[in-house]
Structures are given as structure tokens and as C-alpha cells.
Design a protein around this motif. Structure first.
Motif, PDB file in Angstrom:
ATOM      1  N   TYR A  93      -9.761   3.703   1.300  1.00 34.33           N
ATOM      2  CA  TYR A  93      -8.492   3.063   0.950  1.00 34.33           C
ATOM      3  C   TYR A  93      -8.180   1.934   1.928  1.00 34.33           C
ATOM      4  O   TYR A  93      -7.725   0.865   1.532  1.00 34.33           O
ATOM      5  N   GLY A  94      -8.465   2.168   3.221  1.00 40.22           N
ATOM      6  CA  GLY A  94      -8.220   1.140   4.233  1.00 40.22           C
ATOM      7  C   GLY A  94      -9.082  -0.089   4.019  1.00 40.22           C
ATOM      8  O   GLY A  94      -8.605  -1.224   4.131  1.00 40.22           O
ATOM      9  N   ALA A  95     -10.350   0.126   3.711  1.00 36.68           N
ATOM     10  CA  ALA A  95     -11.244  -1.005   3.454  1.00 36.68           C
ATOM     11  C   ALA A  95     -10.814  -1.758   2.207  1.00 36.68           C
ATOM     12  O   ALA A  95     -10.872  -2.993   2.163  1.00 36.68           O
ATOM     13  N   LEU A  96     -10.361  -1.030   1.196  1.00 33.64           N
ATOM     14  CA  LEU A  96      -9.877  -1.669  -0.022  1.00 33.64           C
ATOM     15  C   LEU A  96      -8.636  -2.514   0.279  1.00 33.64           C
ATOM     16  O   LEU A  96      -8.515  -3.642  -0.196  1.00 33.64           O
ATOM     17  N   ALA A  97      -7.744  -1.976   1.096  1.00 30.39           N
ATOM     18  CA  ALA A  97      -6.547  -2.729   1.494  1.00 30.39           C
ATOM     19  C   ALA A  97      -6.953  -4.012   2.217  1.00 30.39           C
ATOM     20  O   ALA A  97      -6.393  -5.083   1.955  1.00 30.39           O
ATOM     21  N   ALA A  98      -7.919  -3.911   3.121  1.00 30.83           N
ATOM     22  CA  ALA A  98      -8.377  -5.087   3.855  1.00 30.83           C
ATOM     23  C   ALA A  98      -8.987  -6.126   2.916  1.00 30.83           C
ATOM     24  O   ALA A  98      -8.780  -7.333   3.099  1.00 30.83           O
ATOM     25  N   ARG A  99      -9.706  -5.664   1.892  1.00 28.93           N
ATOM     26  CA  ARG A  99     -10.354  -6.589   0.958  1.00 28.93           C
ATOM     27  C   ARG A  99      -9.351  -7.423   0.180  1.00 28.93           C
ATOM     28  O   ARG A  99      -9.658  -8.548  -0.219  1.00 28.93           O
ATOM     29  N   ILE A 100      -8.167  -6.864  -0.073  1.00 29.72           N
ATOM     30  CA  ILE A 100      -7.161  -7.642  -0.811  1.00 29.72           C
ATOM     31  C   ILE A 100      -6.184  -8.332   0.136  1.00 29.72           C
ATOM     32  O   ILE A 100      -5.219  -8.946  -0.303  1.00 29.72           O
ATOM     33  N   GLY A 101      -6.437  -8.198   1.444  1.00 28.52           N
ATOM     34  CA  GLY A 101      -5.587  -8.860   2.430  1.00 28.52           C
ATOM     35  C   GLY A 101      -4.269  -8.152   2.685  1.00 28.52           C
ATOM     36  O   GLY A 101      -3.339  -8.752   3.193  1.00 28.52           O
ATOM     37  N   ALA A 102      -4.196  -6.868   2.335  1.00 31.29           N
ATOM     38  CA  ALA A 102      -2.964  -6.105   2.569  1.00 31.29           C
ATOM     39  C   ALA A 102      -2.933  -5.637   4.013  1.00 31.29           C
ATOM     40  O   ALA A 102      -3.952  -5.221   4.562  1.00 31.29           O
ATOM     41  N   ALA A 109       0.399   2.084  -0.267  1.00 30.86           N
ATOM     42  CA  ALA A 109       0.682   1.340  -1.494  1.00 30.86           C
ATOM     43  C   ALA A 109      -0.616   1.075  -2.266  1.00 30.86           C
ATOM     44  O   ALA A 109      -0.638   1.150  -3.496  1.00 30.86           O
ATOM     45  N   VAL A 110      -1.677   0.792  -1.538  1.00 29.71           N
ATOM     46  CA  VAL A 110      -2.981   0.614  -2.175  1.00 29.71           C
ATOM     47  C   VAL A 110      -3.399   1.929  -2.828  1.00 29.71           C
ATOM     48  O   VAL A 110      -3.861   1.951  -3.969  1.00 29.71           O
ATOM     49  N   GLY A 111      -3.215   3.033  -2.117  1.00 26.07           N
ATOM     50  CA  GLY A 111      -3.540   4.350  -2.679  1.00 26.07           C
ATOM     51  C   GLY A 111      -2.744   4.637  -3.941  1.00 26.07           C
ATOM     52  O   GLY A 111      -3.280   5.175  -4.912  1.00 26.07           O
ATOM     53  N   ALA A 112      -1.475   4.269  -3.938  1.00 26.33           N
ATOM     54  CA  ALA A 112      -0.642   4.480  -5.129  1.00 26.33           C
ATOM     55  C   ALA A 112      -1.134   3.623  -6.294  1.00 26.33           C
ATOM     56  O   ALA A 112      -1.156   4.084  -7.442  1.00 26.33           O
TER      57      ALA A 112
END
Length: 163
Positions: A93-102, A109-112
Motif C-alpha cells: 500500500y505504501g509503495a502504491l501511495a508513493a507511485r501516485i505521489g500521495a 486513503a490509498v487502502g480505502a
């Protein structure tokens, strides 16, 4: 008017919903409560059913279907990133957040947004795991998440002993 069909899969019945030109929802939930106001049209989903059948048979690693998930701008940004997660891999989830610049404080919020994914399997949210690799959250249940990751070769099949 939106249309729908249901198809069988190794993981249970799948509900497909579309607007006539693109898929808007794929879920494993029981179809009856989710089809009120929709018109059944099995022919419109023939290509999706074929591609999903190939995926579950281990013959397809990517989908080529028109998709139109409906959500907030933030959710759609997360779902677009999900679409790019390669078959047979996972991300956190953290890596995904970083990929979208969050920022780091937006991981929940990314997890939700991942949890609200309306196109299970097609937008592969099952490929998102906890930072330590643990399987967490999946709208269709952790057993299905485990089965999808096993199908994709990320997890080894579990051997059950019969005592």
C-alpha cells in the motif's frame, strides 16, 4: 441503462456490469441484490467471459477490455495505478501511495481506494499486500485473494494433509 451478466469461475459466480460499451463492475458478490434496475445481456459480455476464462485457466496474464470504473478523482488515480501492476507481482500500500505521489499520511486513503475497487481481478487489487508481505483486506475475501495470487505464481499452493 446498465446491463449485467453472471459467469461461473473457479472462485464462485462473478457478476459483470457494464454501460453497454465498457465494464463498470466485476464482483463475486451474490448477483440478486446487485442487479435491481439492470437489464441482463449475456451477449454483450462474451469477450469478457472469454478473457476471464483464459485467465482462470492460466492462459492469460493481461486483459484487453474496455473498463470504466466510477469513483472519485483520487480513487480513479489509484485504480489507474492498479491497472499497471504486472501479473505475478505484488506491491505494498505504501509503495502504491508513493507511485501516485500521495504523501505517507495518505496510505490509509490509498487502502480505502483499493478496497473500493469496482473491477476486481481486472484492476488487480489482489496484488496489493501489507509492507511485510502479509495478505490483508480483499473485498471478495482473503481466500480468493490467496487463490488469485497462487494462480499468478506469487504464492505456492498450500498442501493439505489428510490425517
Amino acid at each position: 441503462m446498465d446491463i449485467y451478466t453472471t459467469i461461473d469461475s473457479p472462485l464462485g459466480e462473478i457478476l459483470l456490469v457494464g454501460d453497454g460499451t465498457a465494464l463498470t463492475r466485476l464482483s463475486f458478490a451474490p448477483a440478486a441484490p446487485h442487479t435491481a434496475g439492470l437489464r441482463r445481456d449475456d451477449l454483450k459480455f462474451a469477450e469478457a467471459a472469454r478473457q476471464l476464462g483464459e485467465y482462470f485457466a492460466g492462459e492469460r496474464t493481461a486483459f484487453d477490455l474496455p473498463l470504466r470504473p466510477r469513483g472519485s478523482t483520487f480513487q480513479e488515480r489509484v485504480w489507474t495505478e492498479l491497472a499497471g501492476l504486472p501479473y505475478g507481482t505484488t506491491t505494498s500500500y505504501g509503495a502504491l501511495a508513493a507511485r501516485i505521489g500521495a504523501p505517507a499520511d495518505r496510505i490509509r486513503a490509498v487502502g480505502a481506494a483499493v478496497g473500493a475497487n469496482p473491477l476486481l481481478v481486472l484492476l488487480p487489487c489482489h496484488r496489493v499486500v501489507a509492507a511485510d508481505g502479509a495478505l490483508t483486506g480483499y473485498a471478495a475475501g482473503l481466500e480468493r485473494k490467496r487463490a488469485l495470487l497462487t494462480l499468478e505464481g506469487v504464492l505456492q499452493p498450500q498442501l493439505w494433509s489428510t490425517l
